[in-house]
Design a protein around this motif. Structure first.
Motif, PDB file in Angstrom:
ATOM      1  N   LEU A  17       4.248  -2.066   1.729  1.00 34.99           N
ATOM      2  CA  LEU A  17       4.187  -1.509   0.376  1.00 34.99           C
ATOM      3  C   LEU A  17       4.223   0.015   0.412  1.00 34.99           C
ATOM      4  O   LEU A  17       4.846   0.646  -0.451  1.00 34.99           O
ATOM      5  CB  LEU A  17       2.928  -1.995  -0.344  1.00 34.99           C
ATOM      6  N   GLY A  21       7.150   2.299  -1.333  1.00 30.63           N
ATOM      7  CA  GLY A  21       6.428   2.751  -2.510  1.00 30.63           C
ATOM      8  C   GLY A  21       7.300   3.349  -3.589  1.00 30.63           C
ATOM      9  O   GLY A  21       6.970   3.271  -4.773  1.00 30.63           O
ATOM     10  N   ARG A  66       1.967  -2.919  -5.634  1.00 32.21           N
ATOM     11  CA  ARG A  66       2.218  -1.607  -5.049  1.00 32.21           C
ATOM     12  C   ARG A  66       0.882  -0.983  -4.685  1.00 32.21           C
ATOM     13  O   ARG A  66      -0.167  -1.356  -5.217  1.00 32.21           O
ATOM     14  CB  ARG A  66       3.023  -0.710  -5.967  1.00 32.21           C
TER      15      ARG A  66
END
Length: 145
Positions: A17, A21, A66
């Protein structure tokens, strides 16, 4: 101390993640494909981060996950403590040696306290960003040991 599969996969999930990003919310199926981890297994890991500021969730068509924390603020120690519980090498250090009836007479306690300090210092000083940077350095051929 042995790190469980959940701890290792949680680190890989959050690292993925962090690396993606800039793509917004990421579906678990995408992480699962990139990391070669079962989506169902990732679904068992994600709830461990409920109630923390580490993950942000978005439901719906463009939903996913996220990081809600900057990669340079998220340490391996944080992740392992959330997934593994304690990272203490022996049970009496999990809460405090004072809880151990032998603490006052235990000649080996300083050994375990020292090991715990080394482990904690190490994992608490490695961030997701450090791992990303090290990976880039290594893959660029500039990695030096």
């Amino acid at each position: 101390m042995k790190i469980s599969t959940k701890g290792r996969y949680a680190l890989r999930l959050l690292l993925d993640l962090a690396e993606h990003g800039n793509e917004g919310f990421i579906a678990l199926k995408d992480v699962a494909l990139r990391q070669n981890i079962s989506k169902k297994y990732l679904e068992q890991i994600v709830p461990m981060f409920n109630g923390t500021d580490i993950l942000q969730t978005n439901r719906g068509y463009q939903g996913g996950y996220r990081l809600n924390i900057k990669p340079d603020k998220c340490t391996v120690g944080m992740i392992l403590r959330l997934t593994e519980g304690s990272i203490a090498p022996i049970p009496c250090l999990e809460n405090n040696p004072a809880g151990c009836e032998r603490a006052a007479d235990c000649k080996t306690l300083p050994v375990w306290q020292g090991l715990y300090k080394v482990i904690s210092d190490y994992v608490d000083n490695i961030t997701l960003q450090d791992i990303i940077d090290q990976s880039r350095d290594y893959s660029s051929g500039d990695y030096v040991i």
